[in-house]
Design a protein around this motif. Structure first.
Motif, PDB file in Angstrom:
ATOM      1  N   SER A   1      -5.954   3.648  -0.102  1.00 36.48           N
ATOM      2  CA  SER A   1      -6.030   2.186  -0.067  1.00 36.48           C
ATOM      3  C   SER A   1      -5.995   1.565  -1.454  1.00 36.48           C
ATOM      4  O   SER A   1      -5.726   0.376  -1.600  1.00 36.48           O
ATOM      5  N   THR A   2      -6.282   2.365  -2.492  1.00 35.33           N
ATOM      6  CA  THR A   2      -6.293   1.818  -3.849  1.00 35.33           C
ATOM      7  C   THR A   2      -4.957   1.995  -4.552  1.00 35.33           C
ATOM      8  O   THR A   2      -4.761   1.474  -5.648  1.00 35.33           O
TER       9      THR A   2
ATOM     10  N   ARG B   1       0.829  -1.201   0.000  1.00 31.96           N
ATOM     11  CA  ARG B   1       0.000   0.000   0.000  1.00 31.96           C
ATOM     12  C   ARG B   1       0.863   1.249   0.000  1.00 31.96           C
ATOM     13  O   ARG B   1       1.917   1.299   0.631  1.00 31.96           O
ATOM     14  N   SER B   2       0.389   2.253  -0.686  1.00 29.91           N
ATOM     15  CA  SER B   2       1.123   3.512  -0.766  1.00 29.91           C
ATOM     16  C   SER B   2       1.171   4.190   0.594  1.00 29.91           C
ATOM     17  O   SER B   2       0.230   4.110   1.390  1.00 29.91           O
TER      18      SER B   2
ATOM     19  N   THR C   1      -1.200   1.164  -4.876  1.00 30.76           N
ATOM     20  CA  THR C   1      -0.230   0.167  -4.437  1.00 30.76           C
ATOM     21  C   THR C   1       1.015   0.220  -5.308  1.00 30.76           C
ATOM     22  O   THR C   1       0.977   0.665  -6.456  1.00 30.76           O
TER      23      THR C   1
ATOM     24  N   ASP D   1       0.808  -3.929   4.156  1.00 29.14           N
ATOM     25  CA  ASP D   1       0.828  -2.569   4.692  1.00 29.14           C
ATOM     26  C   ASP D   1       2.225  -1.974   4.724  1.00 29.14           C
ATOM     27  O   ASP D   1       2.394  -0.778   4.895  1.00 29.14           O
TER      28      ASP D   1
ATOM     29  N   VAL E   1      -2.349  -7.529  -0.695  1.00 28.31           N
ATOM     30  CA  VAL E   1      -1.663  -6.256  -0.483  1.00 28.31           C
ATOM     31  C   VAL E   1      -1.141  -6.192   0.945  1.00 28.31           C
ATOM     32  O   VAL E   1      -1.842  -6.547   1.900  1.00 28.31           O
TER      33      VAL E   1
END
Length: 356
Positions: free
Chosen positions: A96-97, A90-91, A99, A159, A157
């Protein structure tokens, strides 16, 4: 515990290339063991296989690269390969969308071809009957369900960039219950690459494809999880049934567990890999030797991973002035014409020589 080969003893002494866990991995699959794995098959000779093939089986015989690949692995001091995966992170922006894809690689031990585990008198586990499936082109390795690579094999994904302990039994920070349930079962299908350097043959093998994780729920795929169903379908699509008999995925997993040394089996009762030592060990400990093939904790953490290759890249560098390289691409049954100039279709594979 079985002794290391001289080559492995030397590397273990220097401590330059292997961690203690990797040294454990190597102890129970020595050069002699992998020689037997490559030379011994659990299926009938080719002439009998041809006679028993049913009309419903996929066309084609053994993959054209299979025999020389096993010959080269047989010559290695230890059947190690580098597993390359993609980690989705995750960015840091908090979106949250959003990555990022980052590479990951680790050394694993080749466990032979799936559904073709060689006979070993030291393996106390029951075996699937011979002659039900033909020799496969699916390579296997074993891993711990609690290891960090599970997220990558399931394309989940993460964290952070370096979090471990993201698998089952108390996942790491940011692991939701739904994701933990996914990882605890069969599934995956993420893209991977397995790279072998067969030093005696001076040949590099790169097998690219999809990795499927076999968990205890795989036997109930017809009524179990979506992941188990997809896994069984993906593997059976590349397994050629040639005879009658009852063949069980669960029995195959147990046979792989039995093929490990007692010390390696015991490692699946160890503390969660990647967890900080100061956070405790869940009452588990390192260095256990396990004889029980159905130990609840160890079997909950044990996984067999099967790589379904879609392309095999073989680079022969044995002649310094004239290296050679071939690409084998899976094209499936029924294809007769090559897709690329210079290609040749051999069974279900297209082979083409390219410049190294």
């Amino acid at each position: 515990m079985r002794r290391l080969t001289p080559a492995l003893q030397s590397r273990s002494t220097t401590g330059t290339t292997h961690s203690s866990r990797l040294a454990q991995l190597a102890t129970h699959l020595t050069h002699q063991h992998i020689t037997a794995a490559a030379a011994t098959t659990t299926h009938p000779p080719a002439r009998h296989r041809a006679m028993s093939t049913s009309s419903s089986s996929p066309a084609g015989g053994d993959a054209p690269w299979r025999s020389i690949f096993l010959e080269h692995v047989q010559g290695m001091a230890s059947p190690e390969f580098t597993l390359g995966t993609v980690r989705r992170v995750r960015s840091s922006s908090g979106d949250s969308t959003d990555t990022a894809a980052v590479p990951r690689a680790r050394t694993c031990i080749f466990r032979g071809m799936f559904a073709d585990l060689p006979a070993d008198p030291r393996n106390p586990a029951p075996r699937n009957p011979a002659g039900v499936y033909a020799a496969s082109d699916l390579i296997t390795f074993t891993t711990d369900a609690r290891s960090d690579k599970m997220r990558e094999l399931f394309s989940l994904v993460a964290d952070d960039y370096d979090g471990e302990e993201s698998g089952v039994q108390g996942g790491g920070e940011g692991v939701g219950r739904e994701e933990e349930d996914v990882i605890s079962g069969s599934g995956g299908g993420a893209p991977v690459e397995a790279t072998f350097w067969a030093a005696p043959a001076a040949t590099q093998w790169r097998l690219r494809g999809r990795a499927w994780v076999l968990a205890p729920d795989v036997e109930d795929a017809h009524q179990g999880s979506e992941g188990a169903r997809r896994t069984v379908e993906a593997l059976k699509a590349r397994m050629r049934r040639i005879g009658e008999g009852e063949w069980s995925f669960a029995r195959e997993i147990t046979a792989h567990f039995g093929n490990l040394s007692p010390l390696m089996r015991g490692s699946f009762r160890g503390p969660p890999p990647g967890r900080p030592v100061d956070d405790g060990d869940d009452g588990l400990r390192l260095g256990q030797e396990l004889e029980d093939l159905h130990d609840e904790i160890a079997r909950r953490n044990f996984r067999v991973v099967v790589i379904v290759p879609e392309q095999v890249d073989r680079a022969d560098l044995s002649a310094p002035k004239r290296g050679r390289r071939w690409l084998y691409t899976f094209v499936g049954a029924g294809r007769r014409e090559p897709r690329r100039p210079g290609g040749v279709v051999d069974g279900e594979w297209e082979k083409i020589e390219v410049w190294p």
